[in-house]
Design a protein around this motif. Structure first.
Motif, PDB file in Angstrom:
ATOM      1  N   GLY A 216       0.803  -1.210   0.000  1.00 45.10           N
ATOM      2  CA  GLY A 216       0.000   0.000   0.000  1.00 45.10           C
ATOM      3  C   GLY A 216       0.839   1.265   0.000  1.00 45.10           C
ATOM      4  N   GLY A 217       0.542   2.169  -0.906  1.00 44.42           N
ATOM      5  CA  GLY A 217       1.312   3.400  -1.034  1.00 44.42           C
ATOM      6  C   GLY A 217       2.435   3.307  -2.038  1.00 44.42           C
ATOM      7  N   ALA A 218       2.726   2.090  -2.522  1.00 39.49           N
ATOM      8  CA  ALA A 218       3.827   1.909  -3.473  1.00 39.49           C
ATOM      9  C   ALA A 218       3.355   1.429  -4.842  1.00 39.49           C
ATOM     10  CB  ALA A 218       4.850   0.909  -2.911  1.00 39.49           C
ATOM     11  N   VAL A 219       2.166   0.797  -4.864  1.00 37.52           N
ATOM     12  CA  VAL A 219       1.633   0.234  -6.108  1.00 37.52           C
ATOM     13  C   VAL A 219       0.223   0.786  -6.320  1.00 37.52           C
ATOM     14  CG1 VAL A 219       0.966  -1.889  -7.305  1.00 37.52           C
ATOM     15  CG2 VAL A 219       2.987  -1.868  -5.822  1.00 37.52           C
ATOM     16  N   ALA A 220      -0.120   1.126  -7.555  1.00 41.11           N
ATOM     17  CA  ALA A 220      -1.437   1.687  -7.854  1.00 41.11           C
ATOM     18  C   ALA A 220      -2.544   0.703  -7.516  1.00 41.11           C
ATOM     19  CB  ALA A 220      -1.524   2.069  -9.328  1.00 41.11           C
ATOM     20  N   ASN A 221      -3.592   1.231  -6.906  1.00 39.10           N
ATOM     21  CA  ASN A 221      -4.779   0.436  -6.613  1.00 39.10           C
ATOM     22  C   ASN A 221      -5.774   0.660  -7.755  1.00 39.10           C
ATOM     23  OD1 ASN A 221      -7.411  -0.318  -5.680  1.00 39.10           O
ATOM     24  ND2 ASN A 221      -6.647  -0.278  -3.584  1.00 39.10           N
ATOM     25  N   PRO A 222      -6.072  -0.372  -8.563  1.00 39.44           N
ATOM     26  CA  PRO A 222      -6.957  -0.199  -9.718  1.00 39.44           C
ATOM     27  C   PRO A 222      -8.336   0.367  -9.369  1.00 39.44           C
ATOM     28  CG  PRO A 222      -5.788  -2.262  -9.905  1.00 39.44           C
ATOM     29  CD  PRO A 222      -5.494  -1.726  -8.521  1.00 39.44           C
ATOM     30  N   ILE A 223      -8.856   0.039  -8.172  1.00 35.80           N
ATOM     31  CA  ILE A 223     -10.167   0.586  -7.794  1.00 35.80           C
ATOM     32  C   ILE A 223     -10.062   2.094  -7.596  1.00 35.80           C
ATOM     33  CG2 ILE A 223     -11.993   0.597  -6.062  1.00 35.80           C
ATOM     34  CD1 ILE A 223     -11.479  -2.317  -5.538  1.00 35.80           C
ATOM     35  N   ASN A 224      -9.032   2.526  -6.883  1.00 30.69           N
ATOM     36  CA  ASN A 224      -8.836   3.961  -6.680  1.00 30.69           C
ATOM     37  C   ASN A 224      -8.683   4.691  -8.006  1.00 30.69           C
ATOM     38  OD1 ASN A 224      -8.770   3.159  -4.038  1.00 30.69           O
ATOM     39  ND2 ASN A 224      -6.673   3.817  -3.622  1.00 30.69           N
ATOM     40  N   VAL A 225      -7.858   4.116  -8.873  1.00 28.43           N
ATOM     41  CA  VAL A 225      -7.608   4.737 -10.174  1.00 28.43           C
ATOM     42  C   VAL A 225      -8.888   4.801 -11.000  1.00 28.43           C
ATOM     43  CG1 VAL A 225      -6.375   4.514 -12.367  1.00 28.43           C
ATOM     44  CG2 VAL A 225      -5.168   4.105 -10.210  1.00 28.43           C
ATOM     45  N   LEU A 226      -9.639   3.698 -11.027  1.00 26.03           N
ATOM     46  CA  LEU A 226     -10.874   3.655 -11.803  1.00 26.03           C
ATOM     47  C   LEU A 226     -11.861   4.713 -11.316  1.00 26.03           C
ATOM     48  CD1 LEU A 226     -12.758   2.404 -13.896  1.00 26.03           C
ATOM     49  CD2 LEU A 226     -13.343   0.632 -12.220  1.00 26.03           C
ATOM     50  N   CYS A 227     -11.998   4.849 -10.017  1.00 26.97           N
ATOM     51  CA  CYS A 227     -12.915   5.864  -9.472  1.00 26.97           C
ATOM     52  C   CYS A 227     -12.491   7.267  -9.889  1.00 26.97           C
ATOM     53  CB  CYS A 227     -12.965   5.763  -7.954  1.00 26.97           C
ATOM     54  SG  CYS A 227     -13.797   4.284  -7.338  1.00 26.97           S
ATOM     55  N   GLN A 228     -11.185   7.535  -9.855  1.00 29.68           N
ATOM     56  CA  GLN A 228     -10.680   8.842 -10.273  1.00 29.68           C
ATOM     57  C   GLN A 228     -10.958   9.092 -11.761  1.00 29.68           C
ATOM     58  OE1 GLN A 228      -6.593   8.394  -9.159  1.00 29.68           O
ATOM     59  NE2 GLN A 228      -7.015   8.549  -6.954  1.00 29.68           N
ATOM     60  N   MET A 229     -10.801   8.048 -12.572  1.00 31.87           N
ATOM     61  CA  MET A 229     -11.040   8.173 -14.013  1.00 31.87           C
ATOM     62  C   MET A 229     -12.516   8.448 -14.299  1.00 31.87           C
ATOM     63  SD  MET A 229      -8.601   5.025 -15.275  1.00 31.87           S
ATOM     64  CE  MET A 229      -9.028   5.132 -17.021  1.00 31.87           C
ATOM     65  N   ILE A 230     -13.393   7.735 -13.627  1.00 31.85           N
ATOM     66  CA  ILE A 230     -14.826   7.940 -13.824  1.00 31.85           C
ATOM     67  C   ILE A 230     -15.222   9.354 -13.408  1.00 31.85           C
ATOM     68  CG2 ILE A 230     -17.126   7.244 -13.041  1.00 31.85           C
ATOM     69  CD1 ILE A 230     -16.040   4.367 -12.873  1.00 31.85           C
ATOM     70  N   ALA A 231     -14.651   9.827 -12.308  1.00 28.58           N
ATOM     71  CA  ALA A 231     -14.971  11.172 -11.823  1.00 28.58           C
ATOM     72  C   ALA A 231     -14.599  12.247 -12.840  1.00 28.58           C
ATOM     73  CB  ALA A 231     -14.261  11.430 -10.501  1.00 28.58           C
ATOM     74  N   LYS A 232     -13.604  11.987 -13.667  1.00 27.85           N
ATOM     75  CA  LYS A 232     -13.151  12.968 -14.646  1.00 27.85           C
ATOM     76  C   LYS A 232     -14.000  12.978 -15.930  1.00 27.85           C
ATOM     77  CE  LYS A 232      -8.337  12.838 -13.081  1.00 27.85           C
ATOM     78  NZ  LYS A 232      -6.949  12.419 -13.401  1.00 27.85           N
ATOM     79  N   LEU A 233     -14.969  12.097 -16.009  1.00 24.52           N
ATOM     80  CA  LEU A 233     -15.802  12.028 -17.209  1.00 24.52           C
ATOM     81  C   LEU A 233     -16.843  13.144 -17.268  1.00 24.52           C
ATOM     82  CD1 LEU A 233     -16.340   8.162 -17.447  1.00 24.52           C
ATOM     83  CD2 LEU A 233     -14.917   9.589 -18.943  1.00 24.52           C
ATOM     84  N   THR A 234     -17.080  13.812 -16.155  1.00 28.14           N
ATOM     85  CA  THR A 234     -17.966  14.978 -16.133  1.00 28.14           C
ATOM     86  C   THR A 234     -17.278  16.093 -15.361  1.00 28.14           C
ATOM     87  OG1 THR A 234     -19.093  14.074 -14.181  1.00 28.14           O
ATOM     88  CG2 THR A 234     -20.134  13.693 -16.317  1.00 28.14           C
ATOM     89  N   ASP A 235     -17.635  17.357 -15.704  1.00 27.29           N
ATOM     90  CA  ASP A 235     -17.012  18.489 -15.024  1.00 27.29           C
ATOM     91  C   ASP A 235     -17.937  19.046 -13.946  1.00 27.29           C
ATOM     92  OD1 ASP A 235     -18.933  20.052 -16.300  1.00 27.29           O
ATOM     93  OD2 ASP A 235     -17.562  20.823 -17.817  1.00 27.29           O
ATOM     94  N   GLU A 236     -17.583  20.235 -13.413  1.00 34.98           N
ATOM     95  CA  GLU A 236     -18.347  20.814 -12.305  1.00 34.98           C
ATOM     96  C   GLU A 236     -19.761  21.208 -12.706  1.00 34.98           C
ATOM     97  OE1 GLU A 236     -16.093  24.102 -14.380  1.00 34.98           O
ATOM     98  OE2 GLU A 236     -15.703  22.041 -13.711  1.00 34.98           O
TER      99      GLU A 236
END
Length: 456
Positions: A216-236
């Motif tokens: 933890g903290g050294a390798v990307a967590n695919p769930i965290n990354v996926l959530c961040q990617m989905i969040a970027k699909l729409t703006d404010e």
């Protein structure tokens, strides 16, 4: 005998016949239910033949079969092609149902079961309206039925079926009941459907699940990354950020938007029914506009890692999501899907790999309100409900409807009788008995109204 009397004298039989269809768990998205798809198609065949069709066949496709039937009264009469589907959505989460999903119950004036509305209940109204016209020797049109078993998974086999059977399916209008009215006392006719794109995405990190303490903290967590990617699909402003997404969106005039917003809509009641404090959507548009004339993008499911009982401290190797986009006229779902895939991959850091798999999709559809079939439907609703129906655009999608127009060259009229409270696709799906019986009545009137207008 008039239609109201016929319904009253036969309503118990009507319901028991409908229940015989509902009891078959014809879930097209689950392979284990393949035998149920066959059983349901065969039961439809029995019921349509009993209603008075001269011919009814269970016709094979690359997937689930199509039930085709016809009653030809005269070559110089208009021909109505009735479309419906006998497949249903999965019932999960089963624990939220108040009754067995495939054992229909009548309670508080509603039928409670999966498929009660979508689309066994609504399709069955057509069989009973047809039966009445046959029994009373008053059928004024040629009638064809086409009932498929893959609508809930994108009608994947029906497109080829239509291409291969153009002459068989030739008609003047396609009649569909798979939509809703604005309210039980506010009849409406759906004049527009949004298109659909649907994909599954997969984000992969390490080659195996990892100990979340050691890594933890050294390798990307695919769930965290996926959530961040989905969040970027729409703006404010809840505007979709996929480049080119809005390039082909049909712009609706201010005048039409004004007319659209004259439709009865109680936002306070809407929020109360959904138990939400605020509505949500693209800035600058009303709720009716957001669901009728604007595209949208939603994550429909997300999973990965450990979700069982208790704790398991892992960084998962993969994470997955299913994402849909509802589209409006002039948007091409294949182009949008490609644009999405290209953009989504750019949102990923180099610490993960991304796959995007298209599942299915379809085009938006618009029904002109000046064609004879619409005017016939308008008169039929008015006769039943005592009110002129309101034209409305639905946020939902029935991709094959636009496919019919492209392949068969035939417009569809969407005479739906469902209500927003019917909970289609959700636990405790239901269908008011009053809507079921009024639907049969209204469809019966449609035949005579259409025949009269075509004879002019």
């Amino acid at each position: 005998m008039d239609i109201k009397t016929y319904i009253e004298e036969n309503k118990d039989r009507f319901l028991e016949e409908l229940f015989s269809l509902i009891r078959i768990p014809s879930i097209s998205s689950i392979e284990a239910h393949k035998p149920d798809m066959i059983r349901c198609a065969q039961r439809w065949q029995e019921l349509i033949l009993a209603a008075g069709a001269d011919r009814c066949e269970v016709m094979p496709t690359k997937g689930n079969p199509v039930v085709y039937a016809e009653k030809i009264v005269s070559a110089d009469k208009p021909t109505i092609l009735i479309y419906g589907h006998y497949d249903v959505m999965p019932v999960d989460p089963i624990e939220l149902w108040n009754s067995e999903p495939f054992e229909p119950q009548i309670k508080d004036g509603h039928i409670w079961a999966r498929g009660a509305d979508d689309d066994k209940g609504q399709s069955f109204m057509h069989a009973k309206a047809f039966e009445y016209l046959i029994k009373t020797n008053s059928l004024p049109c040629n009638v064809k039925f086409m009932l498929e078993g893959e609508e809930e998974i994108g009608s994947v086999s029906l497109y080829d079926f239509c291409r291969e059977n153009k002459e068989l399916l030739k008609s003047d209008i396609i009649l569909v009941s798979d939509t809703s009215m604005l309210a039980s006392d506010i009849p409406s006719i759906t004049t527009g459907l949004r298109g659909l794109g649907y994909v599954e995405v997969k984000v992969t990190g390490a080659n195996r699940d990892l100990h979340s303490g050691l890594y933890g903290g050294a390798v990307a967590n695919p769930i965290n990354v996926l959530c961040q990617m989905i969040a970027k699909l729409t703006d404010e402003n809840n505007h979709i950020t996929v480049p080119g997404f809005y390039d082909k969106v049909l712009v609706v005039s201010d005048e039409e938007r004004k007319l659209m917003n004259q439709a009865p809509f109680d936002e306070k009641a809407y929020k109360a029914a959904l138990d939400i404090e605020e509505v949500h959507g693209e800035k600058g548009y009303t709720t009716l506009e957001r669901t009728g004339i604007r595209p949208s993008l939603d994550c429909c499911g997300i999973w990965g890692g450990y979700t069982g009982e208790g704790a398991k401290t892992v960084i998962p190797s993969t994470a997955h999501a299913k994402i849909s986009f509802r589209l409006v006229p002039d948007q091409d779902f294949e182009v949008i899907t490609e644009q999405f895939a290209t953009y989504f991959k750019t949102l990923a850091p180099k610490s993960v790999k991304v796959e995007v798999t298209p599942l299915h999709g379809g085009y938006a559809y618009v029904c002109p309100i000046d064609m004879p079939a619409y005017q016939a439907a308008e008169a039929a609703y008015n006769k039943t409900y005592g009110k002129r129906p309101i034209p409305s655009r639905s946020g939902g999608s029935i991709p094959i409807i636009a496919g019919f127009e492209r392949i068969l060259g035939t417009k569809a009229i969407l005479m739906g009788f469902g209500l927003g409270s019917d909970a289609i696709h959700s636990p405790n799906e239901n269908y008011p008995l009053e809507q079921f019986f009024k639907g049969i009545e209204t469809i019966t009137y449609f035949y005579s109204e259409l025949a009269e207008r075509c004879a002019k």
